[in-house]
Design an enzyme around this catalytic site. Structure first.
Site, PDB file in Angstrom:
ATOM      1  N   GLU A  26       0.674  -1.252   0.164  1.00  0.00           N
ATOM      2  CA  GLU A  26       0.204   0.067   0.324  1.00  0.00           C
ATOM      3  C   GLU A  26       0.631   1.700   0.384  1.00  0.00           C
ATOM      4  O   GLU A  26       1.772   1.261   0.249  1.00  0.00           O
ATOM      5  CB  GLU A  26      -0.683  -0.001   1.089  1.00  0.00           C
ATOM      6  CG  GLU A  26      -0.416  -0.152   2.169  1.00  0.00           C
ATOM      7  CD  GLU A  26      -1.127   0.627   3.646  1.00  0.00           C
ATOM      8  OE1 GLU A  26      -1.758   1.584   3.163  1.00  0.00           O
ATOM      9  OE2 GLU A  26      -1.334  -0.382   4.868  1.00  0.00           O
ATOM     10  N   LYS A 161      -3.654  -2.104  15.722  1.00  0.00           N
ATOM     11  CA  LYS A 161      -2.826  -1.270  16.816  1.00  0.00           C
ATOM     12  C   LYS A 161      -4.009  -1.008  17.628  1.00  0.00           C
ATOM     13  O   LYS A 161      -4.596  -0.922  17.402  1.00  0.00           O
ATOM     14  CB  LYS A 161      -2.981  -0.001  15.791  1.00  0.00           C
ATOM     15  CG  LYS A 161      -1.387   0.938  16.368  1.00  0.00           C
ATOM     16  CD  LYS A 161      -0.853   1.954  15.127  1.00  0.00           C
ATOM     17  CE  LYS A 161      -0.057   1.319  14.870  1.00  0.00           C
ATOM     18  NZ  LYS A 161       0.437   2.524  13.242  1.00  0.00           N
TER      19      LYS A 161
HETATM   20  N1  PSU Z   1      -2.930   1.197  10.733  1.00  0.00           N
HETATM   21  C1  PSU Z   1      -1.363   1.020  11.001  1.00  0.00           C
HETATM   22  N2  PSU Z   1      -0.961   2.010  10.290  1.00  0.00           N
HETATM   23  C2  PSU Z   1      -1.602   2.348   8.461  1.00  0.00           C
HETATM   24  C3  PSU Z   1      -2.524   2.235   8.553  1.00  0.00           C
HETATM   25  C4  PSU Z   1      -3.137   1.667  10.036  1.00  0.00           C
HETATM   26  O1  PSU Z   1      -0.675   0.817  12.114  1.00  0.00           O
HETATM   27  O2  PSU Z   1      -0.322   3.091   8.263  1.00  0.00           O
HETATM   28  C5  PSU Z   1      -3.066   3.475   6.845  1.00  0.00           C
HETATM   29  C6  PSU Z   1      -3.612   2.336   6.318  1.00  0.00           C
HETATM   30  O3  PSU Z   1      -3.963   2.440   5.396  1.00  0.00           O
HETATM   31  C7  PSU Z   1      -5.089   1.763   6.607  1.00  0.00           C
HETATM   32  C8  PSU Z   1      -5.367   3.160   7.058  1.00  0.00           C
HETATM   33  O4  PSU Z   1      -5.350   1.537   5.737  1.00  0.00           O
HETATM   34  O5  PSU Z   1      -4.125   3.311   7.858  1.00  0.00           O
HETATM   35  C9  PSU Z   1      -7.045   2.844   7.627  1.00  0.00           C
HETATM   36  O6  PSU Z   1      -7.429   4.640   7.504  1.00  0.00           O
HETATM   37  P1  PSU Z   1      -9.078   4.480   8.044  1.00  0.00           P
HETATM   38  O7  PSU Z   1      -9.021   3.981   9.777  1.00  0.00           O
HETATM   39  O8  PSU Z   1      -9.460   6.394   8.087  1.00  0.00           O
HETATM   40  O9  PSU Z   1      -9.726   3.815   7.292  1.00  0.00           O
END
Ligand code: PSU
Ligand code: MN
Length: 310
Positions: A26, A161
């Site tokens: 990604e 996380k």
């Molecule tokens: N969690 C992490 N590192 C990240 C992300 C999430 O520990 O880099 C990033 C990833 O790209 C994930 C996104 O898909 O954040 C999720 O964002 P949201 O919670 O807005 O859907």
């Protein structure tokens, strides 16, 4: 695989045509997950780890009105340098960013969808989005989860996380029918730490067994992801109680500053990285590389098992 919006790098295209292992990566992790220049350096190193593991890396982003599968080093540099000014593209943002010719870094959800369009079945990242703490009020649940329910690309992560509500995230994954398998241990990891206080729903001890499970799932017509949780290497672990105080502080800062919606995750990641003085960043980089080793192995095993294109 041909699609008018896809722009697949020739090396990736060739590997796919020959059913050789390809691993998707990604780009939100580059633009919004880590600071420049270590983000770009890490992106290049992770690609090399995948190559060393015998697979072809394909970092995914939206550039110049195309869904790009495989980026060159100039494109990685541009994404990394632009940081938070690049559009963070989850599923709902894809048509807008594509049709407006904007530069977009793809989240887990959007990367999976584009990987699937290209015919890639394995995707390596650090951590997925999930059910946020307080989601019972905010309804903040990442589209990563709903995308994993419908798109058949396996996701290799270091667990969930603890900025998120791990228990509720595991419940939601169960509701959506997404198998969650931890590599080599019984407890579910929490990104910076190898444990989370939660038992992993499933455990497998080899890349081949994970590949066999993917094959069984998809051959039964059960669409969607297999979420693989790979514990952070012990020498880079950050103690849960140490990271927890930084998480609480970051959550409080986010509330005070009125951070909402798609800004929440990048804000928390950035604040924690700044407040831990780089220790969390070192762990983050180490675990992504560790996931790349496993992802390449799963991709190789899966290519070997594949008798006909799924
Ligand atoms: N969690 C992490 N590192 C990240 C992300 C999430 O520990 O880099 C990033 C990833 O790209 C994930 C996104 O898909 O954040 C999720 O964002 P949201 O919670 O807005 O859907
Ligand atoms: Mn959200």
């Amino acid at each position: 695989m041909y699609h008018p919006y896809l722009l697949i790098q020739p090396e990736v295209q060739q590997a796919l045509a020959e059913a050789k292992p390809v691993v998707a990566l990604e780009s939100t992790i580059i633009s919004h997950g880590m600071p420049y220049p270590r983000n770009v350096q890490t992106a290049l190193e992770v690609e090399q780890v995948i190559r060393d593991g015998g697979a072809v890396p394909a970092t995914i982003a939206i550039l110049d009105g195309k869904l790009c599968v495989g980026l060159n080093s100039d494109q990685l540099e541009k994404l990394g340098k632009s940081g938070h000014s690049v559009w963070k593209v989850s599923l709902r943002d894809m048509p807008y960013v594509l049709s407006q010719n904007l530069m977009g870094a793809t989240t887990v959800a959007a990367t999976m969808r584009i990987a699937s369009m290209a015919g890639i079945r394995v995707f390596v990242t650090g951590g997925i989005g999930g059910v946020h703490r307080g989601a019972e009020d905010s309804m903040d649940i990442s589209a990563d989860l709903t995308e994993m329910a419908q798109t058949s690309v396996s996701v290799v992560s270091a667990g969930v996380k603890s900025i998120l509500d791990i228990g509720r995230t595991l419940e939601y994954l169960e509701t959506l029918g997404i198998p969650v398998v931890t590599f080599g241990q019984d407890s579910f990891p929490s990104f910076y730490s190898s444990s989370s206080g939660f038992h992993s729903p499933l455990r497998l001890d080899s890349a081949m067994e994970i590949a066999s499970m993917m094959k069984a799932k998809w051959e039964m017509g059960l669409n969607g992801s297999v979420l693989v949780a790979n514990p952070v290497p012990s020498e880079f672990e950050v103690k849960p109680e140490e990271i927890e105080k930084h998480i609480l502080k970051a959550l409080d800062d986010a509330n005070q500053s009125g951070i909402r919606g798609k800004e929440v995750t990048p804000f928390l990641l950035k604040t924690i990285a700044e407040n831990t003085g780089g220790e969390s960043l070192d762990a983050n980089i180490a675990l992504v590389k560790n996931n790349a080793v496993l992802g390449a192995a799963i991709s190789k095993a899966f290519s070997g098992l594949r008798s006909s294109p799924l």
